[in-house]
Design an enzyme around this catalytic site. Structure first.
Site, PDB file in Angstrom:
ATOM      1  N   TYR A  23      -3.580  -0.258   1.452  1.00  0.00           N
ATOM      2  CA  TYR A  23      -3.238  -1.498   1.143  1.00  0.00           C
ATOM      3  C   TYR A  23      -4.354  -1.700  -0.427  1.00  0.00           C
ATOM      4  O   TYR A  23      -4.598  -3.051  -0.712  1.00  0.00           O
ATOM      5  CB  TYR A  23      -3.367  -2.994   2.219  1.00  0.00           C
ATOM      6  N   HIS A 101       4.930  -5.115  -3.582  1.00  0.00           N
ATOM      7  CA  HIS A 101       4.956  -4.100  -2.265  1.00  0.00           C
ATOM      8  C   HIS A 101       3.334  -3.413  -3.026  1.00  0.00           C
ATOM      9  O   HIS A 101       3.343  -2.642  -3.768  1.00  0.00           O
ATOM     10  CB  HIS A 101       5.879  -3.248  -1.808  1.00  0.00           C
TER      11      HIS A 101
END
Ligand code: DHK
Length: 146
Positions: A23, A101
């Site tokens: 991430y 995302h």
């Protein structure tokens, strides 16, 4: 000035600490500050909301419904793959919506390959890390300008 709502779902408050190899190292606060700075010259006014709770996200979407939103950028986190109620709430908003995302969900576990939102959004951006939010902002800006 169109109001753009940037919504983030469960666990995204942990960005920076959470699995940085997947991430990235930016915190959500950094992402939001950089996004707000990018929105200013585009003449877009950003509003940020993050919750780890499905119902709180639904309540926020109901609130947004009442204020004539210009657009929504949403990273629903894991709710992407599971939440009919989040989908139903978002479907009420007629403004353009962009799904973001950080990771490329299609390169990950099979359960992440399905998005319950993909057919009710203008488009989906996945795999470009925090820059995906900027891509979503550019896409909305262009969509609202033409
Ligand atoms: C974020 C999450 O929290 C995951 O549950 C999704 C998404 C992917 C992201 O890549 O930003 O599966």
């Amino acid at each position: 000035m169109p109001d753009i709502f940037v919504l983030n779902g469960p666990n995204l408050n942990m960005l920076g600490k959470r699995e940085p190899d997947i991430y990235g190292s930016h915190t959500l606060d950094q992402i939001n500050r950089e996004l707000a700075a990018a929105a200013q010259p585009l003449g877009l006014s950003l509003h940020f909301f993050q919750s780890n709770h499905e119902g709180a996200l639904v309540d926020e979407i109901h609130r947004i419904y009442t204020v004539s939103p210009g657009g929504v950028i949403i990273n629903p986190g894991g709710l992407t793959h599971t939440s009919v109620v989040l989908r139903d709430a978002l479907a009420m908003l007629t403004c353009p919506k962009v799904e973001v995302h950080l990771s490329n969900i299609y390169k990950r576990e099979p359960f992440r390959h399905t998005s319950l939102l993909s057919d009710i959004v203008l488009g989906q951006i996945a795999g470009f890390g925090h820059f995906g939010y900027h891509m979503a902002l550019m896409a909305l800006h262009r969509h609202l300008s033409v």
